[in-house]
Design a protein around this motif. Structure first.
Motif, mmCIF file in Angstrom:
data_model
loop_
_atom_site.group_PDB
_atom_site.id
_atom_site.type_symbol
_atom_site.label_atom_id
_atom_site.label_comp_id
_atom_site.label_asym_id
_atom_site.label_seq_id
_atom_site.Cartn_x
_atom_site.Cartn_y
_atom_site.Cartn_z
ATOM 1 N N ASN A 89 9.331 37.315 -0.072
ATOM 2 C CA ASN A 89 8.503 38.376 0.501
ATOM 3 C C ASN A 89 6.932 37.274 1.730
ATOM 4 N N TYR A 90 6.620 36.647 0.427
ATOM 5 C CA TYR A 90 5.756 35.965 0.733
ATOM 6 C C TYR A 90 5.905 35.054 1.313
ATOM 7 N N GLY A 91 6.633 34.339 0.948
ATOM 8 C CA GLY A 91 6.649 32.812 1.450
ATOM 9 C C GLY A 91 5.949 31.849 0.757
ATOM 10 N N GLN A 92 5.543 32.394 -0.560
ATOM 11 C CA GLN A 92 4.934 31.344 -1.210
ATOM 12 C C GLN A 92 5.340 30.272 -2.113
ATOM 13 N N ASN A 93 5.692 30.675 -2.594
ATOM 14 C CA ASN A 93 6.475 29.764 -3.498
ATOM 15 C C ASN A 93 7.050 27.760 -3.195
ATOM 16 N N PHE A 94 6.507 27.500 -3.526
ATOM 17 C CA PHE A 94 6.803 26.502 -3.417
ATOM 18 C C PHE A 94 7.506 25.809 -4.412
ATOM 19 N N VAL A 95 8.165 24.583 -4.260
ATOM 20 C CA VAL A 95 8.961 24.228 -5.561
ATOM 21 C C VAL A 95 9.456 22.560 -5.369
ATOM 22 N N PHE A 96 9.160 21.887 -6.367
ATOM 23 C CA PHE A 96 8.918 20.389 -6.302
ATOM 24 C C PHE A 96 9.456 20.091 -6.985
ATOM 25 N N GLY A 97 10.096 19.011 -5.988
ATOM 26 C CA GLY A 97 10.836 17.384 -7.323
ATOM 27 C C GLY A 97 10.384 16.781 -7.925
ATOM 28 N N PRO A 98 10.812 16.101 -8.742
ATOM 29 C CA PRO A 98 10.279 15.511 -9.461
ATOM 30 C C PRO A 98 9.979 14.615 -9.759
ATOM 31 N N GLY A 99 9.954 13.538 -8.492
ATOM 32 C CA GLY A 99 8.894 12.810 -7.339
ATOM 33 C C GLY A 99 10.032 10.818 -7.426
ATOM 34 N N THR A 100 10.600 10.403 -6.999
ATOM 35 C CA THR A 100 10.102 8.406 -7.108
ATOM 36 C C THR A 100 9.113 8.206 -6.735
ATOM 37 N N ARG A 101 8.960 6.851 -7.695
ATOM 38 C CA ARG A 101 8.148 6.235 -7.780
ATOM 39 C C ARG A 101 8.591 5.055 -7.443
ATOM 40 N N LEU A 102 7.736 4.322 -5.884
ATOM 41 C CA LEU A 102 8.201 3.545 -5.562
ATOM 42 C C LEU A 102 6.638 2.399 -5.536
ATOM 43 N N SER A 103 7.923 1.034 -5.439
ATOM 44 C CA SER A 103 6.621 -0.214 -6.334
ATOM 45 C C SER A 103 7.240 -0.825 -5.252
ATOM 46 N N VAL A 104 6.156 -1.405 -4.397
ATOM 47 C CA VAL A 104 6.477 -2.417 -2.999
ATOM 48 C C VAL A 104 5.841 -3.277 -3.553
ATOM 49 N N LEU A 105 6.474 -5.141 -3.475
ATOM 50 C CA LEU A 105 6.171 -6.276 -4.402
ATOM 51 C C LEU A 105 5.785 -6.704 -2.928
ATOM 52 N N PRO A 106 3.995 -7.727 -2.797
ATOM 53 C CA PRO A 106 3.938 -8.606 -2.566
ATOM 54 C C PRO A 106 5.256 -9.768 -2.235
ATOM 55 N N GLY A 144 0.680 -1.016 0.077
ATOM 56 C CA GLY A 144 -0.044 -0.043 -0.079
ATOM 57 C C GLY A 144 0.645 1.290 0.189
ATOM 58 N N ASP A 145 2.062 1.640 0.178
ATOM 59 C CA ASP A 145 2.398 2.064 0.213
ATOM 60 C C ASP A 145 3.715 2.683 -0.924
ATOM 61 N N SER A 146 3.462 1.711 -2.642
ATOM 62 C CA SER A 146 3.431 2.288 -3.442
ATOM 63 C C SER A 146 2.296 3.007 -4.114
ATOM 64 N N ALA A 147 3.778 4.268 -4.879
ATOM 65 C CA ALA A 147 2.914 5.882 -4.825
ATOM 66 C C ALA A 147 3.954 6.399 -5.507
ATOM 67 N N THR A 148 4.424 7.292 -6.150
ATOM 68 C CA THR A 148 5.284 8.941 -5.804
ATOM 69 C C THR A 148 5.249 9.272 -5.266
#
Lengths: 114, 111
Positions: A97-114, A83-87
């Motif tokens: 000034n507003y602390g508004q800008n969030f910069v995102f990374g591209p992500g890690t795609r995780l697969s947990v195999l049964p 169930g942890d499988s996700a990005t």
């Protein structure tokens, strides 16, 4: 300009393993850092928020650490489950000034195999 | 349930059409943002608002307008849709000092 990278881009592990996801950012002048998970075709679910003054946050099997000086954060997942499988995405909120800008990374795609 | 609500979930537009993506939050958050998510490009900020009546441009604002007449609502308007605007759009909100809460997204296709 702030850049966020995540290593690895993809990860496949057997169920039960402990694992670490990495996030790096180029400008240490951040307000906070947030970890999200995203399931395919879905929105982003917040996992952990670490303020710049904090070193780590924990929620259940998840532990996130922050080292501002080195521009790094890690997300530790204990006893992984299918169930942890996700990005997993990290995002840093810059100090402007507003602390508004969030910069995102591209992500890690995780697969947990049964 | 408290959170960020986006409508519609899916939309197909013809080139040149206009439409509004709706976003509403019931958490009394000051800050609201619109992001688009594209394969290989990650999440990019389109527009944001720090409170009712105040909006500003993000990284990729061209072709989009926003307004913030109330704390709860932050609609995103596509003025004249182009195929390059095919994407998944996310609205997010946060309180001062807090982390983001995201909506479930709108998947837009422009043909």
């Amino acid at each position: 300009k702030q850049e966020v990278t995540q290593i690895p881009a993809a990860l496949s592990v057997p169920e039960g393993e402990n694992l670490v996801l990495n996030c790096s950012f180029t400008d240490s002048a951040i307000y906070n850092l947030q970890w999200f998970r995203q399931d395919p075709g879905k929105g982003l679910t917040s996992l952990l928020l670490i303020q710049s003054s904090q070193r780590e946050q924990t929620s259940g099997r998840l532990n996130a650490s922050l080292d501002k000086s080195s521009g790094r954060s890690t997300l530790y997942i204990a006893a992984s489950q299918p169930g942890d499988s996700a990005t997993y995405l990290c995002a840093v909120r810059e100090r402007d000034n507003y602390g508004q800008n969030f910069v995102f990374g591209p992500g890690t795609r995780l697969s947990v195999l049964p | 349930n408290a959170g960020v609500t986006q409508t519609p979930k899916f939309q197909v537009l013809k080139t040149g059409q206009s439409m509004t993506l709706q976003c509403a939050q019931d958490m009394n958050h000051e800050y609201m943002s619109w992001y688009r998510q594209d394969p290989g490009m990650g999440l990019r900020l389109i527009h944001y608002s720090v409170g009712a009546g105040i909006t500003d441009q993000g990284e990729v604002p061209n072709g989009y307008n926003v307004s913030r007449s109330t704390t709860e609502d932050f609609p995103l308007r596509l003025l004249s849709a182009a195929p390059s605007q095919t994407s998944v759009y996310f609205c997010a909100s946060r309180a001062t000092g807090g982390g983001y809460t995201f909506g479930s997204g709108t998947r837009l296709t422009v043909v």
